[in-house]
Design an enzyme around this catalytic site. Structure first.
Site, PDB file in Angstrom:
ATOM      1  N   TYR A  44      -9.238  71.215 -21.435  1.00 17.60           N
ATOM      2  CA  TYR A  44      -9.266  70.534 -20.181  1.00 17.60           C
ATOM      3  C   TYR A  44      -9.353  71.244 -19.097  1.00 17.60           C
ATOM      4  O   TYR A  44      -9.975  72.355 -19.414  1.00 17.60           O
ATOM      5  CB  TYR A  44      -7.693  69.392 -20.127  1.00 17.60           C
ATOM      6  N   ARG A  97     -20.627  63.268 -11.013  1.00 14.57           N
ATOM      7  CA  ARG A  97     -19.640  63.933 -10.387  1.00 14.57           C
ATOM      8  C   ARG A  97     -18.806  64.572 -11.169  1.00 14.57           C
ATOM      9  O   ARG A  97     -17.607  64.090 -11.290  1.00 14.57           O
ATOM     10  CB  ARG A  97     -18.726  63.063  -9.247  1.00 14.57           C
ATOM     11  N   LYS A 115     -11.217  64.026 -22.087  1.00 14.97           N
ATOM     12  CA  LYS A 115     -10.062  63.106 -21.651  1.00 14.97           C
ATOM     13  C   LYS A 115      -9.567  62.277 -22.913  1.00 14.97           C
ATOM     14  O   LYS A 115      -8.255  62.019 -23.147  1.00 14.97           O
ATOM     15  CB  LYS A 115     -10.638  62.041 -20.835  1.00 14.97           C
ATOM     16  N   GLU A 187     -15.124  57.370 -15.485  1.00 23.42           N
ATOM     17  CA  GLU A 187     -14.713  58.827 -15.109  1.00 23.42           C
ATOM     18  C   GLU A 187     -15.933  59.688 -14.457  1.00 23.42           C
ATOM     19  O   GLU A 187     -17.154  59.666 -15.026  1.00 23.42           O
ATOM     20  CB  GLU A 187     -14.081  59.488 -16.531  1.00 23.42           C
ATOM     21  N   ASP A 188     -15.534  60.278 -13.598  1.00 17.38           N
ATOM     22  CA  ASP A 188     -16.293  61.270 -12.871  1.00 17.38           C
ATOM     23  C   ASP A 188     -17.850  60.591 -12.558  1.00 17.38           C
ATOM     24  O   ASP A 188     -18.904  61.178 -12.627  1.00 17.38           O
ATOM     25  CB  ASP A 188     -16.566  62.546 -13.713  1.00 17.38           C
ATOM     26  N   ASP A 210     -10.179  56.307 -13.371  1.00 13.90           N
ATOM     27  CA  ASP A 210      -9.353  57.413 -13.496  1.00 13.90           C
ATOM     28  C   ASP A 210      -9.220  58.195 -12.109  1.00 13.90           C
ATOM     29  O   ASP A 210      -8.041  58.610 -11.595  1.00 13.90           O
ATOM     30  CB  ASP A 210      -9.601  58.281 -14.557  1.00 13.90           C
ATOM     31  N   ASP A 211     -10.411  58.760 -11.542  1.00 10.55           N
ATOM     32  CA  ASP A 211     -10.349  59.240 -10.408  1.00 10.55           C
ATOM     33  C   ASP A 211      -9.813  58.692  -9.174  1.00 10.55           C
ATOM     34  O   ASP A 211      -9.198  59.351  -8.528  1.00 10.55           O
ATOM     35  CB  ASP A 211     -11.852  59.440 -10.144  1.00 10.55           C
ATOM     36  N   ASN A 352     -10.630  70.366  -8.726  1.00 13.83           N
ATOM     37  CA  ASN A 352     -10.842  70.897  -9.867  1.00 13.83           C
ATOM     38  C   ASN A 352     -12.209  71.419  -9.974  1.00 13.83           C
ATOM     39  O   ASN A 352     -13.189  70.527  -9.487  1.00 13.83           O
ATOM     40  CB  ASN A 352     -10.624  69.880 -11.213  1.00 13.83           C
TER      41      ASN A 352
HETATM   42  N1  NDP Z   1      -6.151  66.374  -9.797  1.00 16.94           N
HETATM   43  C1  NDP Z   1      -6.646  65.665 -10.283  1.00 16.94           C
HETATM   44  O1  NDP Z   1      -6.040  64.606 -10.917  1.00 16.94           O
HETATM   45  C2  NDP Z   1      -7.892  64.999  -9.630  1.00 16.94           C
HETATM   46  C3  NDP Z   1      -8.925  65.624  -8.957  1.00 16.94           C
HETATM   47  N2  NDP Z   1     -10.164  65.231  -8.522  1.00 16.94           N
HETATM   48  C4  NDP Z   1     -10.938  66.446  -7.734  1.00 16.94           C
HETATM   49  O2  NDP Z   1     -10.956  65.989  -6.380  1.00 16.94           O
HETATM   50  C5  NDP Z   1     -12.357  66.139  -6.067  1.00 16.94           C
HETATM   51  C6  NDP Z   1     -12.866  65.297  -5.318  1.00 16.94           C
HETATM   52  O3  NDP Z   1     -13.179  64.182  -6.227  1.00 16.94           O
HETATM   53  P1  NDP Z   1     -13.738  62.726  -5.498  1.00 16.94           P
HETATM   54  O4  NDP Z   1     -12.784  62.343  -4.707  1.00 16.94           O
HETATM   55  O5  NDP Z   1     -13.815  61.903  -6.591  1.00 16.94           O
HETATM   56  O6  NDP Z   1     -14.946  63.207  -5.011  1.00 16.94           O
HETATM   57  P2  NDP Z   1     -15.869  62.386  -3.840  1.00 16.94           P
HETATM   58  O7  NDP Z   1     -17.321  62.874  -3.902  1.00 16.94           O
HETATM   59  O8  NDP Z   1     -15.610  60.853  -4.052  1.00 16.94           O
HETATM   60  O9  NDP Z   1     -15.151  62.914  -2.505  1.00 16.94           O
HETATM   61  C7  NDP Z   1     -15.184  64.153  -1.969  1.00 16.94           C
HETATM   62  C8  NDP Z   1     -14.924  64.172  -0.496  1.00 16.94           C
HETATM   63  O10 NDP Z   1     -14.717  65.340   0.199  1.00 16.94           O
HETATM   64  C9  NDP Z   1     -15.607  65.462   1.280  1.00 16.94           C
HETATM   65  N3  NDP Z   1     -15.941  66.706   1.305  1.00 16.94           N
HETATM   66  C10 NDP Z   1     -16.771  67.367   0.556  1.00 16.94           C
HETATM   67  N4  NDP Z   1     -16.770  68.865   1.237  1.00 16.94           N
HETATM   68  C11 NDP Z   1     -16.026  68.804   2.402  1.00 16.94           C
HETATM   69  C12 NDP Z   1     -15.720  69.956   3.158  1.00 16.94           C
HETATM   70  N5  NDP Z   1     -16.365  70.955   3.153  1.00 16.94           N
HETATM   71  N6  NDP Z   1     -14.835  69.551   4.372  1.00 16.94           N
HETATM   72  C13 NDP Z   1     -14.467  68.431   4.393  1.00 16.94           C
HETATM   73  N7  NDP Z   1     -14.481  67.324   3.551  1.00 16.94           N
HETATM   74  C14 NDP Z   1     -15.392  67.623   2.344  1.00 16.94           C
HETATM   75  C15 NDP Z   1     -16.626  64.440   1.100  1.00 16.94           C
HETATM   76  O11 NDP Z   1     -16.960  64.298   2.372  1.00 16.94           O
HETATM   77  P3  NDP Z   1     -18.388  63.106   2.785  1.00 16.94           P
HETATM   78  O12 NDP Z   1     -17.569  61.775   2.610  1.00 16.94           O
HETATM   79  O13 NDP Z   1     -18.262  63.278   4.167  1.00 16.94           O
HETATM   80  O14 NDP Z   1     -19.347  63.382   1.830  1.00 16.94           O
HETATM   81  C16 NDP Z   1     -15.877  63.213   0.474  1.00 16.94           C
HETATM   82  O15 NDP Z   1     -15.354  62.396   1.357  1.00 16.94           O
HETATM   83  C17 NDP Z   1     -12.985  66.808  -7.154  1.00 16.94           C
HETATM   84  O16 NDP Z   1     -12.746  68.417  -7.206  1.00 16.94           O
HETATM   85  C18 NDP Z   1     -12.231  66.302  -8.394  1.00 16.94           C
HETATM   86  O17 NDP Z   1     -12.232  67.454  -9.384  1.00 16.94           O
HETATM   87  C19 NDP Z   1     -10.491  64.153  -8.818  1.00 16.94           C
HETATM   88  C20 NDP Z   1      -9.719  63.358  -9.357  1.00 16.94           C
HETATM   89  C21 NDP Z   1      -8.491  63.632 -10.011  1.00 16.94           C
HETATM   90  C1  PYR Z   2      -8.721  65.370 -12.956  1.00 16.79           C
HETATM   91  C2  PYR Z   2     -10.125  64.666 -12.940  1.00 16.79           C
HETATM   92  O1  PYR Z   2     -10.246  63.359 -13.227  1.00 16.79           O
HETATM   93  C3  PYR Z   2     -11.202  65.160 -12.174  1.00 16.79           C
HETATM   94  O2  PYR Z   2     -10.933  66.339 -11.441  1.00 16.79           O
HETATM   95  O3  PYR Z   2     -12.088  64.387 -12.018  1.00 16.79           O
HETATM   96 MG    MG Z   3     -12.130  62.811 -13.097  1.00 16.44          MG
END
Ligand code: NDP
Ligand code: PYR
Ligand code: MG
Length: 496
Positions: A44, A97, A115, A187-188, A210-211, A352
């Site tokens: 993972y 993503r 997963k 997912e993603d 999941d996200d 991540n």
């Molecule tokens: N720990 C966990 O269980 C999980 C972790 N994650 C992690 O979260 C991260 C984001 O995932 P997700 O939400 O799906 O992604 P998205 O692409 O949906 O969202 C990313 C967000 O971050 C913003 N962003 C990107 N770069 C910057 C920056 N330099 N400064 C400010 N804001 C920024 C984007 O802005 P804008 O909208 O303006 O483009 C957007 O709003 C990934 O790394 C993923 O691995 C996700 C799911 C679970």
């Molecule tokens: C953990 C997870 O689902 C992610 O980083 O997208």
């Molecule tokens: Mg994910």
């Protein structure tokens, strides 16, 4: 384990584990269950991220089911090629993503595979009932398009109606082939598709993102646990997110929902305690017209603020959550600022894999002078600061989706409801012990995960029964025992 440990590089260990999964599935799960803390970072995050980036060049045998645009019109036939008939959980991605690594096209297959191995190892869903799927709708990743080892279609992503029709055919084919009660975990996917897919299929299929949803549930659990260390109620805290996409707005919405239930205040009021920063700065009402729909509920009255540090100083959050997918964005100034007005700031660097974490554990503890309550999406080692050992928790949806899925499957739930996410979250928070709190942990260790998953499954199933969404009859009396009895165990049968 002796064999696996001889490999020095995590990617080599990943490849050895994948070979084992292919060659001796039972032993693979035995190892993973018995050595979960050591092997989770291999199968993972973070190693699965590197594996996806290099998927084409480390490819030895296909895993999972690929459905490409070329199979449009024949998706049902393709599904029928999968040898197992009785599928309970599908994890599907289109690879746009992958973690915080961007568009990896078909190479995202590592994620559904990873997963689902956690569905089995952590949640006890039978391996044969799990189906990893990657939809190949092209990739916009130029490097991959020009890579001789790229395994997917060499074309740019299809969008609009063509994408929607392809997804629709897929969703219909899954239902036709496996019935109503197969759980489909998205997912993603990129956020421009993820929210729409969830809204579109949430009322007709058993779907879970999941996200958006799993992450929300795990973070809410961590916050509820953190309040025991920091004090106050959910509503007494102020939240600031860096990143307003799937994870950020998904978490924000579940916090607001729980706050609203606890205080009996309209959810709109509760949302005002939560602020989000995206790539353009703090989300404020003057930007409302140009915002994507999932950001609009968070556009509160405030003057323009262009960056995170200024937002921290303006909003004075007690909780800072990173969901930006961008590493090193919680700078020293940011952590020092939040630590200047909080005795114990709650800081979650959720992005991540490890390279994308908003800050490292060492940075968080050093810059907050050992006062931060800290957790990360990918694992970090304990840190010594001023003679004290600080153990960062892992705030990752892996705590939730395996038990959540088991609860859905064992109750025969036909839909996912927000209350089931709250039930999962509540069950996880209850599993944090005083011993964990004493170490500063807001999550229990993964070594207990099967017991934790049984409790999550039981709470989710109980809520599904209360909501009238569970179809399995009669309702088992002791749902925890029932969950445990449903769990796959990698033991060899004795035929004597
Ligand atoms: N720990 C966990 O269980 C999980 C972790 N994650 C992690 O979260 C991260 C984001 O995932 P997700 O939400 O799906 O992604 P998205 O692409 O949906 O969202 C990313 C967000 O971050 C913003 N962003 C990107 N770069 C910057 C920056 N330099 N400064 C400010 N804001 C920024 C984007 O802005 P804008 O909208 O303006 O483009 C957007 O709003 C990934 O790394 C993923 O691995 C996700 C799911 C679970
Ligand atoms: C953990 C997870 O689902 C992610 O980083 O997208
Ligand atoms: Mg994910």
């Amino acid at each position: 384990m002796h064999n696996i440990r001889q490999y020095q590089l995590p990617l080599q260990r990943y490849m050895a584990m994948m070979d084992l999964q292919e060659g001796n599935e039972r032993l693979f799960y035995k190892l993973l269950i018995d050595n979960v803390e050591e092997l989770l970072p291999i199968v993972y995050t973070p190693t699965v991220g590197e594996a996806c980036q290099k998927y084409g060049s480390i490819f030895s045998r296909p895993q999972g089911l690929y459905i490409s645009l070329k199979e449009k019109g024949k998706i049902l036939e393709v599904l029928k090629n999968w040898p197992e008939r009785s599928i309970q959980v599908i994890v599907v991605t289109d690879g746009e993503r992958i973690l915080g690594l961007g568009d990896l096209g078909c190479q995202g297959m590592g994620i559904p595979v990873g997963k689902l191995s956690l569905y089995t190892a952590l949640g006890g869903v039978r391996p044969s009932a799990c189906l990893p799927i990657t939809l190949d709708v092209g990739t916009n990743n130029e490097e991959l398009l020009n890579d001789e080892f790229y395994i997917g279609l060499r074309q740019r992503r299809v969008t609009g109606q063509e994408y929607a029709d392809f997804l629709h055919e897929f969703m219909a084919a899954v239902k036709q082939n496996y019935g109503e009660k197969v759980l489909i975990q998205f997912e993603d996917f990129a956020n421009h598709n993820a929210f729409d897919l969830l809204a579109r299929y949430g009322t007709t299929h058993l779907v879970f993102n999941d996200d958006i949803q799993g992450t929300a549930s795990v973070v809410l659990a961590g916050l509820v646990a953190a309040l025991k260390l920091v004090g106050g109620t959910l509503a007494e805290h102020t939240y600031l997110f860096l990143g307003a996409g799937e994870a950020g707005t998904g978490i924000a919405e579940l916090i607001a929902l729980e706050m609203s239930r606890q205080t009996k205040t309209p959810i709109d009021e509760c949302r005002k305690k939560i602020w989000l920063v995206d790539s353009k700065g703090l989300i404020v009402s003057t930007r409302k017209e140009s915002l994507q729909h999932f950001k609009k509920p968070w556009a509160h009255e405030h003057e323009h603020v262009g960056n995170l540090l200024d937002a921290v100083n303006a909003i004075k959050p007690t909780v800072l959550i990173g969901t930006s997918g961008k590493g090193q964005t919680f700078t020293q100034e940011v952590v020092e600022a939040i630590s200047s007005f909080n005795e114990m700031p709650i800081i979650l660097a959720l992005s991540n894999p490890t390279s994308q974490a908003e800050c490292t554990a060492e940075q968080a503890y050093t810059w907050s002078k050992g006062r931060a309550v800290f957790a990360t999406g990918s694992p970090f080692d304990p840190v010594e600061y001023n003679g004290k050992t600080h153990v960062p928790g892992q705030a990752n949806n892996a705590y939730i989706f395996p038990g959540f899925g088991l609860g859905v499957v064992m109750s025969g739930a036909i839909r996912v409801h927000d209350d089931m996410l709250l039930a999962a979250s509540e069950a996880l928070a209850q599993q944090v012990t005083q011993e964990n709190f004493d170490k500063g942990l807001i999550y229990p260790p993964f070594s207990n995960i099967r017991k934790i998953s049984a409790h999550i499954a039981a709470n989710v199933a109980a809520r599904a029964y209360e909501l009238g969404l569970a179809s399995r009859r009669p309702r088992p009396k002791d749902l925890v025992k029932y969950a445990e009895s449903c769990m796959y165990s990698p033991i060899y049968r004795n035929y004597r």
